[in-house]
Design an enzyme around this catalytic site. Structure first.
Site, PDB file in Angstrom:
ATOM      1  N   SER A 117     -73.258  25.410 -49.502  1.00  0.00           N
ATOM      2  CA  SER A 117     -74.074  26.574 -49.854  1.00  0.00           C
ATOM      3  C   SER A 117     -74.898  26.302 -51.100  1.00  0.00           C
ATOM      4  O   SER A 117     -75.718  27.116 -51.463  1.00  0.00           O
ATOM      5  CB  SER A 117     -73.195  27.802 -50.061  1.00  0.00           C
ATOM      6  OG  SER A 117     -71.879  27.470 -50.280  1.00  0.00           O
ATOM      7  N   HIS A 138     -77.163  25.227 -43.254  1.00  0.00           N
ATOM      8  CA  HIS A 138     -76.411  26.281 -43.929  1.00  0.00           C
ATOM      9  C   HIS A 138     -76.309  27.538 -43.069  1.00  0.00           C
ATOM     10  O   HIS A 138     -77.306  28.227 -42.826  1.00  0.00           O
ATOM     11  CB  HIS A 138     -77.090  26.598 -45.282  1.00  0.00           C
ATOM     12  CG  HIS A 138     -76.354  27.607 -46.092  1.00  0.00           C
ATOM     13  ND1 HIS A 138     -76.962  28.549 -46.865  1.00  0.00           N
ATOM     14  CD2 HIS A 138     -75.012  27.827 -46.226  1.00  0.00           C
ATOM     15  CE1 HIS A 138     -76.049  29.306 -47.437  1.00  0.00           C
ATOM     16  NE2 HIS A 138     -74.865  28.881 -47.075  1.00  0.00           N
ATOM     17  N   GLU A 150     -80.244  28.132 -42.584  1.00  0.00           N
ATOM     18  CA  GLU A 150     -81.162  27.402 -43.463  1.00  0.00           C
ATOM     19  C   GLU A 150     -81.029  25.907 -43.157  1.00  0.00           C
ATOM     20  O   GLU A 150     -79.913  25.400 -43.037  1.00  0.00           O
ATOM     21  CB  GLU A 150     -80.808  27.631 -44.937  1.00  0.00           C
ATOM     22  CG  GLU A 150     -81.198  28.999 -45.451  1.00  0.00           C
ATOM     23  CD  GLU A 150     -80.803  29.210 -46.918  1.00  0.00           C
ATOM     24  OE1 GLU A 150     -81.620  29.746 -47.669  1.00  0.00           O
ATOM     25  OE2 GLU A 150     -79.675  28.854 -47.304  1.00  0.00           O
ATOM     26  N   ASN A 188     -78.857  31.935 -51.062  1.00  0.00           N
ATOM     27  CA  ASN A 188     -77.803  32.039 -52.085  1.00  0.00           C
ATOM     28  C   ASN A 188     -78.362  32.069 -53.498  1.00  0.00           C
ATOM     29  O   ASN A 188     -77.748  32.627 -54.404  1.00  0.00           O
ATOM     30  CB  ASN A 188     -76.803  30.887 -51.954  1.00  0.00           C
ATOM     31  CG  ASN A 188     -75.788  31.163 -50.859  1.00  0.00           C
ATOM     32  OD1 ASN A 188     -75.646  32.300 -50.418  1.00  0.00           O
ATOM     33  ND2 ASN A 188     -75.092  30.140 -50.417  1.00  0.00           N
TER      34      ASN A 188
END
Ligand code: 3HC
Length: 289
Positions: A117, A138, A150, A188
């Site tokens: 992440s 991700h 992602e 994130n």
């Protein structure tokens, strides 16, 4: 891609394996040992049973999905995989060991991907046998439900690897956002400062847990408030990510909230331990402050 391997049978690894198997692909799943891999498959079994119970999935189809999930005790069967996805704990030294060991069996044309992440892809690519076939992939939790993946190419990732992985993500029914290899990528980088700030707000007693979450649910139309989401993701994972943002940028805006550190030190990690900002041991979650 006909055969895929997922390393890490926790919340994310199990969700990734379930999603792949639901799309008709054989998936191996591994963890620190075979028993943990079997436990990951059992979690998927429970998740599928819930869907059957709610009339979202036929029992035969659930059986079919489970039959495509193969727990393995070591990496040797992964020599058959077209893609190995690492979804282990968010610690670089753990991931490094995985890439080095699984890298020994990685087939010639196969891709190695990390569900990290926040850890830099370009750096981790060097732990794998071929950085041109290494990429960030991700997923978001709960993986079978969330619509985004992602894709993060590192500096050495070949364009062909990015194309193959993006096509794979779309085949899973997800939409792709391509991100440069910067700390926290896109989502994130935005989400974790919000969660961290919510813990500062709590630590300063500006409002209690229920009101902080209510404020964001109703005021921002988020499906979950930041503290329930933190419990859902896991407070240890949240802390690991915000620490990576802080260490890699040295920007004080990412300083971990002291209360988040304390909760993790107490072992109150969220839903998975039965207690985080909420207590999950009863019928409904109860705010702890
Ligand atoms: N497999 C397949 N489908 C599932 C499932 C599973 N394991 N779990 C739930 N579903 C389906 C349900 O069947 C239901 O389908 P329906 O809409 O067709 O009825 C749907 O998902 C919603 O499930 P529920 O009704 O049980 O639950 P809610 O409506 O309360 O929604 C939620 C739950 C989807 C988790 C919602 O609260 C939500 O979206 N929360 C925010 C999640 C989020 O932000 N995730 C990202 C976290 S950040 C991250 O993952 C990145 C990492 O790096 C930290």
């Amino acid at each position: 891609m006909r055969r895929i391997a997922v390393i890490g049978a926790g919340q994310m690894g199990a969700g990734i394996a379930q999603t792949i198997a639901q799309h008709g692909i054989h998936v191996m799943i591994s963890d620190i040992d075979r028993a943990h891999a079997e436990a990951g498959k059992a979690t998927i079994g429970k998740s599928l049973s819930k869907l059957v119970g709610r009339g979202k999935l036929e029992a035969d189809d659930a059986e079919g999905v489970l039959s495509r999930i193969e727990p393995v005790g070591d990496y040797s069967p992964m020599a058959e995989a077209d893609l190995i996805i690492e979804a282990a704990t968010e610690r670089e030294e753990i991931k490094k060991t995985i890439f080095e060991n699984a890298g020994k069996v990685l087939a010639d044309n196969a891709i190695m991907a990390s569900n990290t992440s926040s850890i830099p892809i370009t750096r981790m690519a060097n732990y794998s046998p071929d950085p041109s076939r290494f990429i960030g992939l991700h997923f978001f939790n709960p993986v079978p439900v969330m619509g985004l993946i992602e894709v993060i190419p590192g500096l050495a990732t070949a364009p062909e690897t990015t194309d193959r992985i993006s096509a794979f993500a779309e085949m899973l029914g997800k939409q792709v956002v391509l991100s440069q290899d910067e700390p926290g990528f896109v989502v994130n980088r935005i989400l974790l400062p919000m969660i961290n700030e919510a813990v500062f707000v709590l630590g300063q007693s500006t409002a209690g847990i229920a009101d902080i979450d209510k404020g964001c649910r109703l005021g921002l139309n988020h499906p979950m408030g930041p503290l329930e989401l933190a419990d859902f993701v896991g407070l240890d994972t949240c802390l690991d990510i915000i620490k990576v943002l802080y260490k890699t940028t040295r920007d004080g805006k990412y300083r971990p909230a002291p209360l988040l550190v304390k909760y993790v030190e107490a072992g109150w990690l969220g839903r998975k331990t039965g207690r985080g900002f909420y207590d999950y041991t009863g019928d409904a979650p109860v705010p702890t402050r």
